[in-house]
Scaffold this motif. Sequence first.
Motif, PDB file in Angstrom:
ATOM      1  N   SER A  59      89.322  81.107 171.240  1.00 11.15           N
ATOM      2  CA  SER A  59      88.809  80.087 171.969  1.00 11.15           C
ATOM      3  C   SER A  59      88.911  78.778 171.314  1.00 11.15           C
ATOM      4  N   SER A  60      89.316  77.754 171.964  1.00  9.44           N
ATOM      5  CA  SER A  60      89.324  76.589 171.512  1.00  9.44           C
ATOM      6  C   SER A  60      90.170  76.434 170.289  1.00  9.44           C
ATOM      7  N   ASP A  61      89.930  76.036 169.199  1.00  8.33           N
ATOM      8  CA  ASP A  61      90.450  76.005 167.780  1.00  8.33           C
ATOM      9  C   ASP A  61      90.125  77.312 166.926  1.00  8.33           C
ATOM     10  N   ILE A  62      89.177  78.089 167.290  1.00  4.43           N
ATOM     11  CA  ILE A  62      88.603  79.074 166.779  1.00  4.43           C
ATOM     12  C   ILE A  62      89.075  80.580 167.017  1.00  4.43           C
ATOM     13  N   SER A  63      89.500  81.335 166.041  1.00  4.51           N
ATOM     14  CA  SER A  63      89.733  82.720 166.238  1.00  4.51           C
ATOM     15  C   SER A  63      88.633  83.563 165.723  1.00  4.51           C
ATOM     16  N   THR A  64      87.755  84.787 166.608  1.00  8.27           N
ATOM     17  CA  THR A  64      86.795  85.529 166.073  1.00  8.27           C
ATOM     18  C   THR A  64      87.571  86.932 165.933  1.00  8.27           C
ATOM     19  N   THR A  65      87.652  87.485 164.691  1.00  8.72           N
ATOM     20  CA  THR A  65      87.849  88.737 164.657  1.00  8.72           C
ATOM     21  C   THR A  65      87.084  89.746 164.444  1.00  8.72           C
ATOM     22  N   ALA A  66      86.883  91.011 165.033  1.00  7.71           N
ATOM     23  CA  ALA A  66      86.259  92.231 164.558  1.00  7.71           C
ATOM     24  C   ALA A  66      86.798  93.629 164.691  1.00  7.71           C
ATOM     25  N   LEU A  67      86.513  94.419 164.016  1.00  7.14           N
ATOM     26  CA  LEU A  67      87.059  95.965 163.887  1.00  7.14           C
ATOM     27  C   LEU A  67      86.129  96.723 165.016  1.00  7.14           C
ATOM     28  N   GLY A  68      84.788  96.464 165.016  1.00 12.89           N
ATOM     29  CA  GLY A  68      83.942  97.345 165.992  1.00 12.89           C
ATOM     30  C   GLY A  68      82.594  96.774 165.878  1.00 12.89           C
ATOM     31  N   THR A  69      82.352  95.884 166.852  1.00 10.53           N
ATOM     32  CA  THR A  69      80.919  95.109 167.025  1.00 10.53           C
ATOM     33  C   THR A  69      80.604  94.683 168.114  1.00 10.53           C
ATOM     34  N   SER A  70      79.529  94.006 168.212  1.00 12.12           N
ATOM     35  CA  SER A  70      79.027  93.329 169.374  1.00 12.12           C
ATOM     36  C   SER A  70      78.560  91.951 169.216  1.00 12.12           C
ATOM     37  N   PHE A  71      79.589  91.079 169.887  1.00  8.01           N
ATOM     38  CA  PHE A  71      79.258  89.688 169.919  1.00  8.01           C
ATOM     39  C   PHE A  71      79.327  88.806 170.990  1.00  8.01           C
ATOM     40  N   MET A  72      79.157  87.435 170.905  1.00  7.02           N
ATOM     41  CA  MET A  72      79.103  86.744 172.131  1.00  7.02           C
ATOM     42  C   MET A  72      79.915  85.211 171.780  1.00  7.02           C
ATOM     43  N   VAL A  73      80.854  84.885 172.543  1.00  8.01           N
ATOM     44  CA  VAL A  73      81.534  83.658 172.363  1.00  8.01           C
ATOM     45  C   VAL A  73      81.142  82.763 173.488  1.00  8.01           C
ATOM     46  N   SER A  74      80.631  81.554 173.068  1.00  8.33           N
ATOM     47  CA  SER A  74      80.646  80.414 174.012  1.00  8.33           C
ATOM     48  C   SER A  74      81.575  79.267 173.750  1.00  8.33           C
ATOM     49  N   ALA A  75      82.327  79.014 174.807  1.00 11.15           N
ATOM     50  CA  ALA A  75      83.480  78.013 174.868  1.00 11.15           C
ATOM     51  C   ALA A  75      83.706  77.479 176.230  1.00 11.15           C
ATOM     52  N   GLU A  76      82.918  76.821 176.676  1.00 12.84           N
ATOM     53  CA  GLU A  76      82.768  76.475 178.080  1.00 12.84           C
ATOM     54  C   GLU A  76      83.705  75.393 178.315  1.00 12.84           C
ATOM     55  N   LYS A  77      84.673  75.359 179.410  1.00 16.61           N
ATOM     56  CA  LYS A  77      85.501  74.358 179.655  1.00 16.61           C
ATOM     57  C   LYS A  77      84.779  73.063 179.800  1.00 16.61           C
ATOM     58  N   GLY A  78      85.392  71.954 179.391  1.00 16.64           N
ATOM     59  CA  GLY A  78      84.584  70.633 179.222  1.00 16.64           C
ATOM     60  C   GLY A  78      83.874  70.531 178.366  1.00 16.64           C
ATOM     61  N   GLN A  79      83.412  71.505 177.534  1.00 18.24           N
ATOM     62  CA  GLN A  79      82.344  71.086 176.483  1.00 18.24           C
ATOM     63  C   GLN A  79      83.039  71.290 175.072  1.00 18.24           C
ATOM     64  N   PRO A  80      82.825  70.480 174.253  1.00 13.38           N
ATOM     65  CA  PRO A  80      83.594  70.175 172.869  1.00 13.38           C
ATOM     66  C   PRO A  80      82.916  71.290 171.997  1.00 13.38           C
ATOM     67  N   ASP A  81      82.012  71.664 171.924  1.00 13.91           N
ATOM     68  CA  ASP A  81      81.267  72.607 171.148  1.00 13.91           C
ATOM     69  C   ASP A  81      81.385  74.042 171.589  1.00 13.91           C
ATOM     70  N   LEU A  82      81.367  74.776 170.419  1.00  7.03           N
ATOM     71  CA  LEU A  82      81.823  76.342 170.495  1.00  7.03           C
ATOM     72  C   LEU A  82      80.689  76.801 169.440  1.00  7.03           C
ATOM     73  N   GLN A  83      80.167  78.003 170.173  1.00 10.21           N
ATOM     74  CA  GLN A  83      79.301  79.146 169.370  1.00 10.21           C
ATOM     75  C   GLN A  83      79.763  80.552 169.275  1.00 10.21           C
ATOM     76  N   VAL A  84      79.475  81.193 168.058  1.00  7.16           N
ATOM     77  CA  VAL A  84      79.716  82.690 168.227  1.00  7.16           C
ATOM     78  C   VAL A  84      78.374  83.399 167.685  1.00  7.16           C
ATOM     79  N   LYS A  85      77.818  84.330 168.587  1.00  3.42           N
ATOM     80  CA  LYS A  85      76.531  84.930 168.228  1.00  3.42           C
ATOM     81  C   LYS A  85      77.171  86.594 167.822  1.00  3.42           C
ATOM     82  N   LEU A  86      76.268  86.872 166.490  1.00  2.00           N
ATOM     83  CA  LEU A  86      76.737  88.247 166.284  1.00  2.00           C
ATOM     84  C   LEU A  86      75.678  89.089 166.499  1.00  2.00           C
TER      85      LEU A  86
END
Length: 223
Positions: free
Chosen positions: A54-81
């Motif tokens: 998403s955007s310029d960031i790649s989030t990689t996992a083997l087995g987990t629960s996480f949330m990615v926030s990369a909304e259109k038109g918004q420059p900021d990105l967040q990943v919650k684990l």
Amino acid sequence: LKFALPDGTLVELYPKSELSYRVTFDATQRKTFLEGVAKFDVFHDSLRPFSVVSSDISTTALGTSFMVSAEKGQPDLQVKLYKGSVVIKNAHSDLQQLDKDYYLKPGQAFFYLKAKQMFGISTFAQKKKTNNHKGFEPKSPINASIGLNDWYMFNNQSLAMVFESLKDIYNVKIYFDAKQVHGKSFIGKIERNESIEKLLNDIANLNGLLVIKRGNSFTIRKK
């Protein structure tokens, strides 16, 4: 929208969000592309890492629960684990500022302020679960009303994959012989308040199987 990916990973896709992926994942990786907000309960597969670009960031996992926030038109990105572990990497070689990988622990969030080219890790308080249906919590403050009519959609997933996903959704033990369910699949929508026992019996009846309940566990075998 709640649904299962071809590998059994459960996805909660938030409003105005878009997720792209191959109908059949590659033999060596499971890559998806997100624009918007989504929560992932990743099906464990040590041979095929699961990635969200998403955007310029790649989030990689083997087995987990996480949330990615990369909304259109918004420059900021967040990943919650929420559980497990993930690694945040540079998805594009021209992003020179992100010159190292970020590893998150449960309760940590990675943030990327694109305009300022700033990266970092913060912490957040995880909400306690309010029901016994593992996989529906925690909720995001982005839209607290989502999930009032919780459901998941299985689109021609193999029965083995469906049973593995239902283990996580309902937090129960489901035992089955992979050979006995080989070649069988399931298309259907499951509601949050639907009984796991009734759901398993419905699936079993459609496929000539029998469900045996013992306490909080279920055994599925041929009739």
